[in-house]
Design an enzyme around this catalytic site. Structure first.
Site, PDB file in Angstrom:
ATOM      1  N   ASP A   1      46.751  45.578  51.577  1.00  0.00           N
ATOM      2  CA  ASP A   1      47.012  45.721  53.010  1.00  0.00           C
ATOM      3  C   ASP A   1      45.736  45.375  53.785  1.00  0.00           C
ATOM      4  OD1 ASP A   1      45.323  47.840  52.505  1.00  0.00           O
ATOM      5  OD2 ASP A   1      46.864  49.377  52.712  1.00  0.00           O
TER       6      ASP A   1
ATOM      7  N   GLU B   1      42.871  48.975  37.824  1.00  0.00           N
ATOM      8  CA  GLU B   1      41.492  48.567  37.577  1.00  0.00           C
ATOM      9  C   GLU B   1      41.373  47.144  36.994  1.00  0.00           C
ATOM     10  OE1 GLU B   1      38.412  49.347  37.880  1.00  0.00           O
ATOM     11  OE2 GLU B   1      37.415  48.520  36.124  1.00  0.00           O
TER      12      GLU B   1
ATOM     13  N   GLY C   1      31.293  25.902  38.478  1.00  0.00           N
ATOM     14  CA  GLY C   1      32.324  26.472  39.343  1.00  0.00           C
ATOM     15  C   GLY C   1      33.362  27.252  38.556  1.00  0.00           C
TER      16      GLY C   1
ATOM     17  N   HIS D   1      33.228  35.725  40.580  1.00  0.00           N
ATOM     18  CA  HIS D   1      31.898  35.609  39.980  1.00  0.00           C
ATOM     19  C   HIS D   1      31.798  34.377  39.090  1.00  0.00           C
ATOM     20  CE1 HIS D   1      30.190  39.838  40.846  1.00  0.00           C
ATOM     21  NE2 HIS D   1      31.150  39.569  41.701  1.00  0.00           N
ATOM     22  N   ASP D   2      32.914  33.959  38.506  1.00  0.00           N
ATOM     23  CA  ASP D   2      32.926  32.724  37.722  1.00  0.00           C
ATOM     24  C   ASP D   2      32.804  31.507  38.648  1.00  0.00           C
ATOM     25  OD1 ASP D   2      33.314  31.157  35.299  1.00  0.00           O
ATOM     26  OD2 ASP D   2      35.290  30.659  36.113  1.00  0.00           O
TER      27      ASP D   2
ATOM     28  N   ASP E   1      35.093  27.438  35.995  1.00  0.00           N
ATOM     29  CA  ASP E   1      35.178  26.820  34.672  1.00  0.00           C
ATOM     30  C   ASP E   1      35.295  27.821  33.526  1.00  0.00           C
ATOM     31  OD1 ASP E   1      32.662  27.923  34.733  1.00  0.00           O
ATOM     32  OD2 ASP E   1      31.579  26.086  34.192  1.00  0.00           O
TER      33      ASP E   1
ATOM     34  N   THR F   1      43.457  52.730  50.277  1.00  0.00           N
ATOM     35  CA  THR F   1      44.665  52.255  49.588  1.00  0.00           C
ATOM     36  C   THR F   1      44.311  51.139  48.591  1.00  0.00           C
ATOM     37  OG1 THR F   1      45.009  50.708  51.429  1.00  0.00           O
ATOM     38  CG2 THR F   1      46.217  52.812  51.521  1.00  0.00           C
TER      39      THR F   1
ATOM     40  N   ASP G   1      38.543  51.140  50.179  1.00  0.00           N
ATOM     41  CA  ASP G   1      39.412  51.607  51.263  1.00  0.00           C
ATOM     42  C   ASP G   1      40.327  52.692  50.701  1.00  0.00           C
ATOM     43  OD1 ASP G   1      41.592  50.350  50.044  1.00  0.00           O
ATOM     44  OD2 ASP G   1      42.027  48.995  51.712  1.00  0.00           O
TER      45      ASP G   1
HETATM   46  C1  HEM Z   1      29.529  39.009  50.213  1.00  0.00           C
HETATM   47  C2  HEM Z   1      30.169  38.819  49.097  1.00  0.00           C
HETATM   48  C3  HEM Z   1      30.475  39.938  48.136  1.00  0.00           C
HETATM   49  C4  HEM Z   1      29.689  40.992  47.732  1.00  0.00           C
HETATM   50  C5  HEM Z   1      28.276  41.308  48.151  1.00  0.00           C
HETATM   51  C6  HEM Z   1      30.493  41.774  46.821  1.00  0.00           C
HETATM   52  C7  HEM Z   1      30.058  42.902  46.172  1.00  0.00           C
HETATM   53  C8  HEM Z   1      30.833  43.710  45.366  1.00  0.00           C
HETATM   54  C9  HEM Z   1      30.359  44.896  44.683  1.00  0.00           C
HETATM   55  C10 HEM Z   1      28.937  45.432  44.720  1.00  0.00           C
HETATM   56  C11 HEM Z   1      31.412  45.424  44.022  1.00  0.00           C
HETATM   57  C12 HEM Z   1      31.425  46.695  43.174  1.00  0.00           C
HETATM   58  C13 HEM Z   1      30.943  46.427  41.774  1.00  0.00           C
HETATM   59  C14 HEM Z   1      30.848  47.710  40.991  1.00  0.00           C
HETATM   60  O1  HEM Z   1      29.977  48.552  41.319  1.00  0.00           O
HETATM   61  O2  HEM Z   1      31.661  47.928  40.059  1.00  0.00           O
HETATM   62  C15 HEM Z   1      32.554  44.580  44.278  1.00  0.00           C
HETATM   63  C16 HEM Z   1      33.809  44.785  43.785  1.00  0.00           C
HETATM   64  C17 HEM Z   1      34.845  43.899  43.938  1.00  0.00           C
HETATM   65  N1  HEM Z   1      34.797  42.654  44.540  1.00  0.00           N
HETATM   66 FE1  HEM Z   1      33.296  41.977  45.679  1.00  0.00          FE
HETATM   67  N2  HEM Z   1      31.726  41.192  46.694  1.00  0.00           N
HETATM   68  C18 HEM Z   1      31.752  40.072  47.469  1.00  0.00           C
HETATM   69  C19 HEM Z   1      32.790  39.174  47.574  1.00  0.00           C
HETATM   70  C20 HEM Z   1      33.945  39.247  46.838  1.00  0.00           C
HETATM   71  C21 HEM Z   1      34.920  38.190  46.761  1.00  0.00           C
HETATM   72  C22 HEM Z   1      34.805  36.849  47.454  1.00  0.00           C
HETATM   73  C23 HEM Z   1      35.913  38.639  45.941  1.00  0.00           C
HETATM   74  C24 HEM Z   1      37.185  37.950  45.518  1.00  0.00           C
HETATM   75  C25 HEM Z   1      37.721  36.948  46.126  1.00  0.00           C
HETATM   76  C26 HEM Z   1      35.574  39.982  45.546  1.00  0.00           C
HETATM   77  C27 HEM Z   1      36.360  40.810  44.802  1.00  0.00           C
HETATM   78  C28 HEM Z   1      36.010  42.079  44.413  1.00  0.00           C
HETATM   79  C29 HEM Z   1      36.928  42.989  43.770  1.00  0.00           C
HETATM   80  C30 HEM Z   1      38.404  42.751  43.517  1.00  0.00           C
HETATM   81  C31 HEM Z   1      36.181  44.125  43.442  1.00  0.00           C
HETATM   82  C32 HEM Z   1      36.678  45.387  42.748  1.00  0.00           C
HETATM   83  C33 HEM Z   1      36.509  45.325  41.266  1.00  0.00           C
HETATM   84  C34 HEM Z   1      37.045  46.582  40.601  1.00  0.00           C
HETATM   85  O3  HEM Z   1      37.526  47.473  41.299  1.00  0.00           O
HETATM   86  O4  HEM Z   1      36.969  46.655  39.394  1.00  0.00           O
HETATM   87  N3  HEM Z   1      34.357  40.305  46.088  1.00  0.00           N
HETATM   88  N4  HEM Z   1      32.172  43.533  45.090  1.00  0.00           N
END
Ligand code: HEM
Ligand SMILES: *[C@@H]1O[C@H](CO)[C@@H](O)[C@H](O)[C@H]1NC(C)=O
Ligand SMILES: *[C@@H]1O[C@H](CO)[C@@H](O)[C@H](O)[C@H]1NC(C)=O
Length: 357
Positions: free
Chosen positions: A222, A63, A88, A74-75, A90, A217, A215
């Site tokens: 992967d 996690e 950006g 997000h940063d 930062d 996994t 997913d």
């Molecule tokens: C269209 C762009 C994106 C949208 C709309 C999006 C949206 C989301 C949402 C809604 C979650 C779940 C948050 C929650 O309910 O806890 C999430 C998780 C996550 N996102 Fe994205 N995301 C986007 C792009 C990205 C990008 C560019 C990255 C990294 C390069 C990223 C990495 C992650 C990761 C690693 C998680 C899992 C966090 C966890 O399991 O604690 N996402 N994202």
């Protein structure tokens, strides 16, 4: 005499040329025995060890590693190539957490900020260096991930990023492409960055089912995310019927509306499909897009990428989940054939939640 001088000269020139050709990349040895390309990087080895021990439960792809990667996005995405949308990459999300954690798109980010803050305070790093080093190290704990770059030397952030820079799963593909373009990213790079959702779960999209993976996994970097988002599904809200979530046919799995749509949009569908079972392509393109993301708005940084641990390899294949097959794929890219995959044998299984969410 003249001949001897000439041959000495030739030997010198030839020797020098050989020396240049054979010169290994400059490496220096730190006091603790670690080897890196620049002396200023030496101080990062203890920070990497600190992160692994105190944030990532001993180098796990759990996690905290997932959330650290999300936090870095997000940063960094608080940035515009036209100016005025934040500094950006930062570390403002850590330093100005009072402001940025209020933003709707940062739902669920509070846990990892609270987890990182005390560890951050035990280091001499700036917030930006800390957030982006943590992302590179956490990602390195996931088998199959590329070894991400890390550039060092971000100054402290000046101000919080403004709201509405982070995309939401309810955003249209048009809006997502527009926001990324404003930050300097092309549609191919959006797909590459979304490889990250292969090590991901949602806590707040549907608060009744925390830790629901994207997913099957979530502890392996992967290409399953690219397969499973293409399985037959609908645009109607599924599972917990929360906005931003659409039906995944795999029990226990969440599918974001944005991932569903990007997997099927003509601007992104072909790279989405091409990522399937092409581990090298995914690694290469994710690494390149991350390298860009992690330095948005920054300059004069030192390349300390060699402090980032080498991730364990992933040697498996992309698979159809048990009971699924090619018939269940909603192919959106017609330009290339859908890759041939095996089906995991056995009855349908449910994906367990990610612990610690
Ligand atoms: C269209 C762009 C994106 C949208 C709309 C999006 C949206 C989301 C949402 C809604 C979650 C779940 C948050 C929650 O309910 O806890 C999430 C998780 C996550 N996102 Fe994205 N995301 C986007 C792009 C990205 C990008 C560019 C990255 C990294 C390069 C990223 C990495 C992650 C990761 C690693 C998680 C899992 C966090 C966890 O399991 O604690 N996402 N994202
Ligand atoms: C490298 O750095 C780590 C963390 O500070 C330390 O544990 C290790 O002993 C150092 N030396 C070598 C040779 O790895
Ligand atoms: C947010 O930042 C402040 C310092 O500005 C810090 O004291 C606090 O612990 C941080 N909050 C979290 C949740 O980490």
């Amino acid at each position: 005499m003249a001949f001897a001088q000439l041959s000495t000269l030739i030997a010198l020139v030839f020797g020098a040329a050989q020396f240049v050709a054979a010169a290994p990349p400059r490496k220096i040895r730190c006091a603790d025995g670690n080897v890196t390309s620049n002396a200023v990087c030496c101080q990062l080895f203890p920070v990497v060890a600190n992160l692994q021990e105190n944030l990532f439960d001993g180098a796990q792809c759990g996690e905290e590693a997932h959330s650290a990667l999300r936090l870095s996005f997000h940063d960094a995405i608080g940035f515009s190539i036209h100016g005025g949308k934040g500094g950006g990459a930062d570390g403002s999300i850590l330093a100005f957490n009072d402001t940025e954690l209020q933003f709707h798109a940062n739902g669920g980010i509070d846990d990892i900020v609270a987890g990182q803050f005390p560890v951050f305070q035990t280091t001499n790093l700036s917030p930006g260096d800390f957030v982006h080093l943590a992302a590179a190290v956490g990602t390195a704990n996931c088998p199959g991930a590329p070894q991400l770059e890390f550039f060092f030397g971000r100054p402290p952030p000046k101000a919080p990023a403004p709201d509405l820079t982070v995309p939401e799963p309810t955003d249209s593909v048009d809006a997502i492409i527009e926001r990324f373009a404003d930050a300097g990213f092309a549609p191919d790079e959006i797909v590459a960055l979304l490889s990250s959702h292969t090590v991901a779960a949602a806590d707040v999209v549907d608060v009744t089912i925390p830790g629901t993976p994207f997913d099957s996994t979530p502890f392996t970097f992967d290409t399953q995310i690219f397969v499973e988002t293409l399985l037959v599904g609908t645009l109607f809200p599924g599972n917990g019927s929360q906005s931003g979530e659409v039906l995944s046919p795999i029990p226990g799995e969440m599918r974001l509306q944005s991932d569903f749509e990007l997997a099927r949009d003509p601007r992104t569908a072909c790279l989405w499909q091409a990522m399937i079972n092409d581990q090298t392509r995914m690694q290469t393109q994710f690494k390149a897009a991350m390298a860009k993301l992690e330095v948005l708005g920054q300059r004069n940084l030192v390349d300390c990428s060699d402090v980032v641990p080498v991730p364990p390899p992933f040697r498996g294949q992309a698979m159809f989940p048990a009971t699924f097959s090619r018939r269940d794929i909603q192919q959106a890219c017609q330009a290339t054939p859908f890759p041939t995959l095996e089906t995991i044998p056995g009855p349908e299984t449910s994906v367990p939640p990610v612990p610690g969410s």
